[in-house]
Design an enzyme around this catalytic site. Structure first.
Site, PDB file in Angstrom:
ATOM      1  N   ALA A 278       0.857  -1.193   0.000  1.00 59.12           N
ATOM      2  CA  ALA A 278       0.000   0.000   0.000  1.00 59.12           C
ATOM      3  C   ALA A 278       0.889   1.238   0.000  1.00 59.12           C
ATOM      4  CB  ALA A 278      -0.942  -0.027   1.199  1.00 59.12           C
ATOM      5  N   ASN A 279       0.343   2.395   0.295  1.00 55.26           N
ATOM      6  CA  ASN A 279       1.136   3.628   0.322  1.00 55.26           C
ATOM      7  C   ASN A 279       0.603   4.563   1.398  1.00 55.26           C
ATOM      8  OD1 ASN A 279      -0.842   5.593  -0.920  1.00 55.26           O
ATOM      9  ND2 ASN A 279      -0.782   4.035  -2.530  1.00 55.26           N
TER      10      ASN A 279
END
Ligand code: C5P
Length: 224
Positions: A29-30
């Protein structure tokens, strides 16, 4: 009551990160907080638009009055966006993962003594570019974001052409700025006729000013 210049207009907004599974328990993810995208959904709603917010997981409350479609992966985000069409306005503020794991495992990967696994990545669909494709269902105004470090306006101008969107909101995410996760944003609005530099302001104020610009685009002031 406040004026509703976007009454009768349908808007689609993407926000937050996407989450790409490696196996049933792990993911890529980020750091996107979703603050800017959620603020834009709320600001468009405040001006009267009917808003669908397609969002990855965030810690934010649902913006009042918006239809919220929670998703995890980029492919789910694209499908949710396509089912929210037709729309007059699309604003893509999500931080979509560029890559996902090719052949995600349906079982938890094991430490089997053979050393760490290598993950093969494959490209995700580009939602902004897809929504920008010309055709009968294209939203009349498609707005993208560009996070750049240095040469912000030049890179974002090139990105506008490459993606085929109408406007780009470009922001500087160089080390030292706190755009990611922070409350403030310093942006440039890039349109066909050039770039407008906006002062540093809160993400809510950026959202309000962008929504005003969108309202003006659909209701241009009449010539004298
Ligand atoms: O190419 P880049 O990620 O810098 O482009 C950023 C813009 O494109 C943002 O508006 C983002 O929401 C959108 N985007 C997208 N789908 C992707 C990658 C980016 O909609 N797969």
């Amino acid at each position: 009551d406040a004026p509703k210049p976007l009454a009768g207009k349908r808007a689609l907004v993407t926000s937050g990160p996407t989450v790409e599974p490696i196996d049933p328990v792990r993911y890529i993810a980020n750091r996107s907080s979703g603050k800017q995208g959620h603020a834009i959904a709320e600001a468009l709603r405040r001006l009267g638009a009917e808003v669908t917010l397609v969002t990855g997981p965030t810690r934010l409350p649902d913006p009042p009055g918006c239809t919220v479609r929670p998703i995890e992966t980029a492919r789910e985000m694209l499908a949710a966006c396509e089912s929210a069409l037709p729309a007059d306005i699309a604003v893509c503020a999500a931080a979509v993962a560029d890559w996902r794991v090719a052949g995600e495992s349906d079982r938890k990967l094991k430490k089997d003594g053979g050393g760490p696994p290598s993950l093969a990545l494959t490209e995700n669909p580009d939602i902004l570019a897809t929504l920008s494709q010309t055709g009968p269902g294209r939203p009349a105004l498609v707005v993208g974001f560009a996070a750049e470090t240095g040469n912000v306006v030049d890179y974002a101008t090139a990105k506008r052409a490459r993606k085929g969107c109408d406007w780009i909101v470009a922001n500087d995410v160089s080390p030292g700025t706190t755009t990611f996760g922070g409350a403030d944003n310093t942006v440039h609005l890039i349109r066909a006729d050039g770039a407008e530099d906006w002062p540093t302001m809160g993400k809510d104020a950026v959202a309000a000013r962008l929504a005003e610009a969108i309202a003006r685009h659909f209701n241009p002031p009449s010539p004298p």
